[in-house]
Scaffold this motif. Structure first.
Motif, PDB file in Angstrom:
ATOM      1  N   CYS A   9       2.750   9.066   2.813  1.00  0.00           N
ATOM      2  CA  CYS A   9       3.070  10.494   2.714  1.00  0.00           C
ATOM      3  C   CYS A   9       1.785  11.275   3.000  1.00  0.00           C
ATOM      4  O   CYS A   9       1.067  11.691   2.091  1.00  0.00           O
ATOM      5  N   VAL A  10       1.499  11.439   4.288  1.00  0.00           N
ATOM      6  CA  VAL A  10       0.253  12.063   4.708  1.00  0.00           C
ATOM      7  C   VAL A  10       0.535  13.106   5.790  1.00  0.00           C
ATOM      8  O   VAL A  10       1.603  13.134   6.393  1.00  0.00           O
ATOM      9  N   PHE A  11      -0.472  13.953   6.003  1.00  0.00           N
ATOM     10  CA  PHE A  11      -0.472  14.961   7.058  1.00  0.00           C
ATOM     11  C   PHE A  11       0.783  15.835   6.998  1.00  0.00           C
ATOM     12  O   PHE A  11       1.046  16.454   5.978  1.00  0.00           O
ATOM     13  N   ASN A  12       1.600  15.867   8.053  1.00  0.00           N
ATOM     14  CA  ASN A  12       2.744  16.788   8.048  1.00  0.00           C
ATOM     15  C   ASN A  12       3.806  16.406   7.019  1.00  0.00           C
ATOM     16  O   ASN A  12       4.570  17.255   6.546  1.00  0.00           O
ATOM     17  N   LEU A  13       3.871  15.123   6.639  1.00  0.00           N
ATOM     18  CA  LEU A  13       4.847  14.694   5.626  1.00  0.00           C
ATOM     19  C   LEU A  13       4.452  15.162   4.223  1.00  0.00           C
ATOM     20  O   LEU A  13       5.277  15.127   3.311  1.00  0.00           O
ATOM     21  N   ASN A  14       3.197  15.577   4.058  1.00  0.00           N
ATOM     22  CA  ASN A  14       2.730  16.071   2.763  1.00  0.00           C
ATOM     23  C   ASN A  14       2.339  17.549   2.869  1.00  0.00           C
ATOM     24  O   ASN A  14       1.423  18.004   2.205  1.00  0.00           O
ATOM     25  N   SER A  15       3.035  18.278   3.704  1.00  0.00           N
ATOM     26  CA  SER A  15       2.689  19.680   3.944  1.00  0.00           C
ATOM     27  C   SER A  15       3.876  20.594   3.661  1.00  0.00           C
ATOM     28  O   SER A  15       5.017  20.270   3.980  1.00  0.00           O
ATOM     29  N   ARG A  16       3.584  21.709   3.033  1.00  0.00           N
ATOM     30  CA  ARG A  16       4.579  22.755   2.823  1.00  0.00           C
ATOM     31  C   ARG A  16       3.921  24.100   3.123  1.00  0.00           C
ATOM     32  O   ARG A  16       2.701  24.246   3.013  1.00  0.00           O
ATOM     33  N   TYR A  17       4.720  25.072   3.531  1.00  0.00           N
ATOM     34  CA  TYR A  17       4.173  26.373   3.897  1.00  0.00           C
ATOM     35  C   TYR A  17       4.658  27.452   2.930  1.00  0.00           C
ATOM     36  O   TYR A  17       5.821  27.458   2.511  1.00  0.00           O
ATOM     37  N   GLU A  18       3.720  28.312   2.579  1.00  0.00           N
ATOM     38  CA  GLU A  18       4.021  29.423   1.690  1.00  0.00           C
ATOM     39  C   GLU A  18       3.313  30.661   2.217  1.00  0.00           C
ATOM     40  O   GLU A  18       2.082  30.707   2.272  1.00  0.00           O
ATOM     41  N   HIS A  19       4.096  31.638   2.665  1.00  0.00           N
ATOM     42  CA  HIS A  19       3.554  32.869   3.256  1.00  0.00           C
ATOM     43  C   HIS A  19       2.599  32.558   4.411  1.00  0.00           C
ATOM     44  O   HIS A  19       1.539  33.178   4.558  1.00  0.00           O
ATOM     45  N   GLY A  20       2.969  31.568   5.210  1.00  0.00           N
ATOM     46  CA  GLY A  20       2.184  31.235   6.394  1.00  0.00           C
ATOM     47  C   GLY A  20       0.999  30.330   6.148  1.00  0.00           C
ATOM     48  O   GLY A  20       0.294  29.964   7.089  1.00  0.00           O
ATOM     49  N   VAL A  62       0.838  -1.203   0.000  1.00  0.00           N
ATOM     50  CA  VAL A  62       0.000   0.000   0.000  1.00  0.00           C
ATOM     51  C   VAL A  62       0.870   1.249   0.000  1.00  0.00           C
ATOM     52  O   VAL A  62       1.808   1.368   0.801  1.00  0.00           O
ATOM     53  N   TYR A  63       0.563   2.161  -0.911  1.00  0.00           N
ATOM     54  CA  TYR A  63       1.251   3.446  -1.012  1.00  0.00           C
ATOM     55  C   TYR A  63       0.197   4.543  -0.848  1.00  0.00           C
ATOM     56  O   TYR A  63      -0.736   4.633  -1.639  1.00  0.00           O
ATOM     57  N   ILE A  64       0.349   5.368   0.164  1.00  0.00           N
ATOM     58  CA  ILE A  64      -0.663   6.378   0.484  1.00  0.00           C
ATOM     59  C   ILE A  64      -0.067   7.778   0.324  1.00  0.00           C
ATOM     60  O   ILE A  64       0.956   8.097   0.933  1.00  0.00           O
ATOM     61  N   PHE A  65      -0.720   8.580  -0.502  1.00  0.00           N
ATOM     62  CA  PHE A  65      -0.328   9.975  -0.669  1.00  0.00           C
ATOM     63  C   PHE A  65      -1.587  10.829  -0.533  1.00  0.00           C
ATOM     64  O   PHE A  65      -2.618  10.513  -1.114  1.00  0.00           O
ATOM     65  N   GLY A  66      -1.488  11.904   0.204  1.00  0.00           N
ATOM     66  CA  GLY A  66      -2.635  12.817   0.275  1.00  0.00           C
ATOM     67  C   GLY A  66      -2.879  13.327   1.678  1.00  0.00           C
ATOM     68  O   GLY A  66      -2.368  12.781   2.661  1.00  0.00           O
ATOM     69  N   GLY A  67      -3.663  14.358   1.748  1.00  0.00           N
ATOM     70  CA  GLY A  67      -3.923  14.982   3.041  1.00  0.00           C
ATOM     71  C   GLY A  67      -2.753  15.874   3.453  1.00  0.00           C
ATOM     72  O   GLY A  67      -1.625  15.696   3.004  1.00  0.00           O
ATOM     73  N   PHE A  68      -3.029  16.856   4.285  1.00  0.00           N
ATOM     74  CA  PHE A  68      -1.993  17.771   4.755  1.00  0.00           C
ATOM     75  C   PHE A  68      -2.489  18.383   6.062  1.00  0.00           C
ATOM     76  O   PHE A  68      -3.538  17.989   6.581  1.00  0.00           O
ATOM     77  N   GLN A  69      -1.743  19.306   6.614  1.00  0.00           N
ATOM     78  CA  GLN A  69      -2.116  19.910   7.896  1.00  0.00           C
ATOM     79  C   GLN A  69      -3.154  21.013   7.679  1.00  0.00           C
ATOM     80  O   GLN A  69      -2.879  22.189   7.871  1.00  0.00           O
ATOM     81  N   ASP A  70      -4.352  20.607   7.286  1.00  0.00           N
ATOM     82  CA  ASP A  70      -5.412  21.594   7.059  1.00  0.00           C
ATOM     83  C   ASP A  70      -5.938  22.106   8.398  1.00  0.00           C
ATOM     84  O   ASP A  70      -5.907  21.413   9.413  1.00  0.00           O
ATOM     85  N   THR A  71      -6.425  23.314   8.392  1.00  0.00           N
ATOM     86  CA  THR A  71      -6.830  23.974   9.638  1.00  0.00           C
ATOM     87  C   THR A  71      -8.047  23.327  10.290  1.00  0.00           C
ATOM     88  O   THR A  71      -8.243  23.436  11.497  1.00  0.00           O
ATOM     89  N   LYS A  72      -8.872  22.628   9.501  1.00  0.00           N
ATOM     90  CA  LYS A  72     -10.076  22.017  10.046  1.00  0.00           C
ATOM     91  C   LYS A  72      -9.854  20.580  10.518  1.00  0.00           C
ATOM     92  O   LYS A  72     -10.763  19.975  11.096  1.00  0.00           O
TER      93      LYS A  72
END
Length: 202
Positions: free
Chosen positions: A56-67, A19-29
């Motif tokens: 590759c989910v949640f914080n591992l699939n998150s990047r920040y741009e201008h906060g 199983v390879y999982i990609f998706g989701g990120f640190q969304d505010t909700k």
């Protein structure tokens, strides 16, 4: 998930699943982490022999741009020969996107597998609305900004085609109050195959 696994091999066999999982990120909700937990819980409870190779989910699939947090991967492609994984952005998302969008809004809540990898066909199974979309004409009269804010779980992260797709789906719902009569006549499943870069109905 077990149903899909059963289409590959019977539960009685010792077949294993990578199983390879990609998706989701640190969304505010917090929708992504909730969905990820449900997915991992389902795999843990499964009687299948499941091996998670990549998550590759949640914080591992998150990047920040201008906060503001954005997903790193919106979609991925896999070379099945080399197992190389690369980022993709699908321009051709298949036929009848407005129908699939309408199903997501007020159709059955079960996850739909719309591609048959054995026949290489895109499949749309018949469905009926589970409830009515109230005051849909009023929704259609709203601005793009309003639709983005109220019909997306993550308005700031949506791609440019999100609102046009939503509007097309709302128009489809308004024009087809019962798709079983107008689209899926006689309970017919619609099948499409890619030919010369275009999806053609089989």
């Amino acid at each position: 998930m077990d149903l899909r696994c059963g289409q590959v091999a019977p539960a009685s066999t010792q077949h294993s699943y990578d199983v390879y999982i990609f998706g989701g990120f640190q969304d505010t909700k917090g929708y992504s982490i909730k969905l990820a937990k449900e997915l991992f819980r389902a795999m843990h409870a499964s009687t299948r022999n499941i091996h998670i190779k990549v998550a590759c989910v949640f914080n591992l699939n998150s990047r920040y741009e201008h906060g503001t947090c954005y997903p790193i991967y919106y979609g991925v492609g896999v070379n099945c020969d080399s197992m190389e994984i690369h980022r993709v952005r699908c321009e051709n998302k298949g036929p009848m996107r407005e129908v699939k969008g309408a199903r997501n809004f007020i159709g059955p809540k079960q996850m739909m597998n719309c591609y048959d990898n054995s026949s290489h066909e895109m499949i749309l199974h018949p469905f009926s609305y589970q409830h009515q979309f109230q005051q849909i004409d009023l929704w259609l009269s709203q601005s793009d900004k309003f639709l983005l804010k109220h019909l997306s779980t993550s308005p700031e992260q949506e791609p440019e085609d999100f609102v046009p797709d939503v509007r097309q789906s709302l128009m489809f719902i308004a024009s087809n109050p019962d798709p079983s009569l107008t689209i899926f006549k006689e309970n017919t499943t619609l099948r499409f195959r890619l030919a010369s870069g275009f999806w053609q109905q089989c």
